[in-house]
Design a protein around this motif. Structure first.
Motif, PDB file in Angstrom:
ATOM      1  N   GLY A  99      -0.148   4.358   2.271  1.00  0.00           N
ATOM      2  CA  GLY A  99       0.093   3.535   3.444  1.00  0.00           C
ATOM      3  C   GLY A  99       1.208   2.548   3.196  1.00  0.00           C
ATOM      4  N   PHE A 100       1.920   2.194   4.243  1.00  0.00           N
ATOM      5  CA  PHE A 100       3.010   1.239   4.131  1.00  0.00           C
ATOM      6  C   PHE A 100       2.473  -0.113   3.702  1.00  0.00           C
ATOM      7  CE2 PHE A 100       7.154  -0.374   4.832  1.00  0.00           C
ATOM      8  CZ  PHE A 100       6.996  -1.640   5.349  1.00  0.00           C
ATOM      9  N   ARG A 101       3.137  -0.705   2.734  1.00  0.00           N
ATOM     10  CA  ARG A 101       2.714  -2.009   2.260  1.00  0.00           C
ATOM     11  C   ARG A 101       3.950  -2.773   1.848  1.00  0.00           C
ATOM     12  NH1 ARG A 101      -1.800  -5.021   3.122  1.00  0.00           N
ATOM     13  NH2 ARG A 101      -2.218  -6.444   1.398  1.00  0.00           N
ATOM     14  N   ALA A 102       4.382  -3.701   2.695  1.00  0.00           N
ATOM     15  CA  ALA A 102       5.642  -4.399   2.444  1.00  0.00           C
ATOM     16  C   ALA A 102       5.526  -5.414   1.316  1.00  0.00           C
ATOM     17  CB  ALA A 102       6.125  -5.083   3.719  1.00  0.00           C
ATOM     18  N   SER A 103       4.323  -5.866   1.025  1.00  0.00           N
ATOM     19  CA  SER A 103       4.169  -6.877  -0.016  1.00  0.00           C
ATOM     20  C   SER A 103       2.886  -6.617  -0.785  1.00  0.00           C
ATOM     21  CB  SER A 103       4.149  -8.281   0.590  1.00  0.00           C
ATOM     22  OG  SER A 103       3.066  -8.403   1.487  1.00  0.00           O
ATOM     23  N   ALA A 104       2.854  -7.131  -1.988  1.00  0.00           N
ATOM     24  CA  ALA A 104       1.671  -7.001  -2.835  1.00  0.00           C
ATOM     25  C   ALA A 104       0.636  -8.030  -2.402  1.00  0.00           C
ATOM     26  CB  ALA A 104       2.068  -7.180  -4.282  1.00  0.00           C
ATOM     27  N   PRO A 105      -0.615  -7.885  -2.799  1.00  0.00           N
ATOM     28  CA  PRO A 105      -1.197  -6.758  -3.528  1.00  0.00           C
ATOM     29  C   PRO A 105      -1.509  -5.593  -2.596  1.00  0.00           C
ATOM     30  CG  PRO A 105      -2.883  -8.372  -3.044  1.00  0.00           C
ATOM     31  CD  PRO A 105      -1.587  -8.946  -2.529  1.00  0.00           C
ATOM     32  N   PRO A 106      -1.841  -4.453  -3.148  1.00  0.00           N
ATOM     33  CA  PRO A 106      -2.149  -3.307  -2.299  1.00  0.00           C
ATOM     34  C   PRO A 106      -3.448  -3.512  -1.542  1.00  0.00           C
ATOM     35  CG  PRO A 106      -2.600  -2.781  -4.588  1.00  0.00           C
ATOM     36  CD  PRO A 106      -1.910  -4.099  -4.586  1.00  0.00           C
ATOM     37  N   ALA A 107      -3.537  -2.886  -0.380  1.00  0.00           N
ATOM     38  CA  ALA A 107      -4.701  -3.057   0.473  1.00  0.00           C
ATOM     39  C   ALA A 107      -5.925  -2.372  -0.127  1.00  0.00           C
ATOM     40  CB  ALA A 107      -4.419  -2.487   1.856  1.00  0.00           C
ATOM     41  N   ARG A 108      -7.098  -2.903   0.218  1.00  0.00           N
ATOM     42  CA  ARG A 108      -8.364  -2.361  -0.277  1.00  0.00           C
ATOM     43  C   ARG A 108      -9.168  -1.677   0.824  1.00  0.00           C
ATOM     44  NH1 ARG A 108     -10.566  -5.208  -4.996  1.00  0.00           N
ATOM     45  NH2 ARG A 108      -8.916  -6.430  -5.963  1.00  0.00           N
ATOM     46  N   VAL A 109      -8.654  -1.681   2.032  1.00  0.00           N
ATOM     47  CA  VAL A 109      -9.395  -1.088   3.136  1.00  0.00           C
ATOM     48  C   VAL A 109      -8.769   0.229   3.544  1.00  0.00           C
ATOM     49  CG1 VAL A 109     -10.282  -3.273   3.997  1.00  0.00           C
ATOM     50  CG2 VAL A 109      -8.075  -2.455   4.798  1.00  0.00           C
ATOM     51  N   GLY A 110      -9.612   1.191   3.862  1.00  0.00           N
ATOM     52  CA  GLY A 110      -9.122   2.508   4.213  1.00  0.00           C
ATOM     53  C   GLY A 110      -8.242   2.524   5.440  1.00  0.00           C
ATOM     54  N   ALA A 111      -8.479   1.616   6.361  1.00  0.00           N
ATOM     55  CA  ALA A 111      -7.698   1.583   7.592  1.00  0.00           C
ATOM     56  C   ALA A 111      -6.222   1.290   7.350  1.00  0.00           C
ATOM     57  CB  ALA A 111      -8.284   0.553   8.552  1.00  0.00           C
ATOM     58  N   SER A 112      -5.889   0.751   6.194  1.00  0.00           N
ATOM     59  CA  SER A 112      -4.492   0.456   5.861  1.00  0.00           C
ATOM     60  C   SER A 112      -3.741   1.676   5.347  1.00  0.00           C
ATOM     61  CB  SER A 112      -4.426  -0.654   4.819  1.00  0.00           C
ATOM     62  OG  SER A 112      -4.942  -1.868   5.319  1.00  0.00           O
ATOM     63  N   TYR A 113      -4.448   2.782   5.215  1.00  0.00           N
ATOM     64  CA  TYR A 113      -3.858   3.998   4.648  1.00  0.00           C
ATOM     65  C   TYR A 113      -3.946   5.130   5.678  1.00  0.00           C
ATOM     66  CZ  TYR A 113      -4.202   1.492   0.236  1.00  0.00           C
ATOM     67  OH  TYR A 113      -4.075   0.563  -0.766  1.00  0.00           O
ATOM     68  N   PRO A 114      -2.859   5.424   6.371  1.00  0.00           N
ATOM     69  CA  PRO A 114      -2.905   6.476   7.377  1.00  0.00           C
ATOM     70  C   PRO A 114      -2.838   7.895   6.819  1.00  0.00           C
ATOM     71  CG  PRO A 114      -0.752   5.439   7.356  1.00  0.00           C
ATOM     72  CD  PRO A 114      -1.607   4.658   6.419  1.00  0.00           C
ATOM     73  N   TYR A 115      -2.435   8.033   5.571  1.00  0.00           N
ATOM     74  CA  TYR A 115      -2.275   9.375   4.996  1.00  0.00           C
ATOM     75  C   TYR A 115      -3.317   9.596   3.908  1.00  0.00           C
ATOM     76  CZ  TYR A 115       2.237   8.757   7.242  1.00  0.00           C
ATOM     77  OH  TYR A 115       3.230   8.503   8.163  1.00  0.00           O
TER      78      TYR A 115
END
Length: 126
Positions: A99-115
């Motif tokens: 999933g797109f993440r313009a800044s750290a830290p990486p997301a921990r929720v599944g909704a932030s990852y479309p692929y």
């Protein structure tokens, strides 16, 4: 289109190790985060670990901190999850996600990852 292909799952005895791989293709993954999630039978999907593609900043679920290690190989467009000291409760289908993440830290929720990949089964016997 984005494709994520997991591999490396299998059957292992408690205390053993496995390394999962996630081969990513279909776009440039700079400014993306790559995550590993798992889902055990009868349970909801849960976050395991994630890493930002550019800076390599990581995040772990408390349940796997110190036991699992996430890493990446930029040249191979591949993310790994090294799992040590495996326990029966680690048994689950493990999914790779991007999933797109313009800044750290990486997301921990599944909704932030479309692929998402198709998943790989990890079974730990006691």
């Amino acid at each position: 289109q984005v494709q994520l292909v997991e591999s490396g799952g299998g059957l292992v005895q408690a205390g053993g190790s496995l390394r999962l791989s996630c081969a990513a293709s279909g776009r440039t993954f700079s400014n993306y985060a790559m995550g590993w999630f798992r889902q055990a039978p009868g349970k909801e999907r849960e976050f395991v670990a994630a890493i930002t593609w550019n800076s390599g900043i990581t995040a772990y679920a408390d349940s796997v901190k110190g036991q699992f290690t996430i890493s990446k190989d930029n040249a191979k467009n591949t993310v790994y999850l090294q799992m040590n000291s495996l326990k029966p409760e680690d048994t689950a289908v493990y999914y790779c996600a991007a999933g797109f993440r313009a800044s750290a830290p990486p997301a921990r929720v599944g909704a932030s990852y479309p692929y998402w990949g198709q998943g790989t089964q990890v079974t730990v016997s006691s």
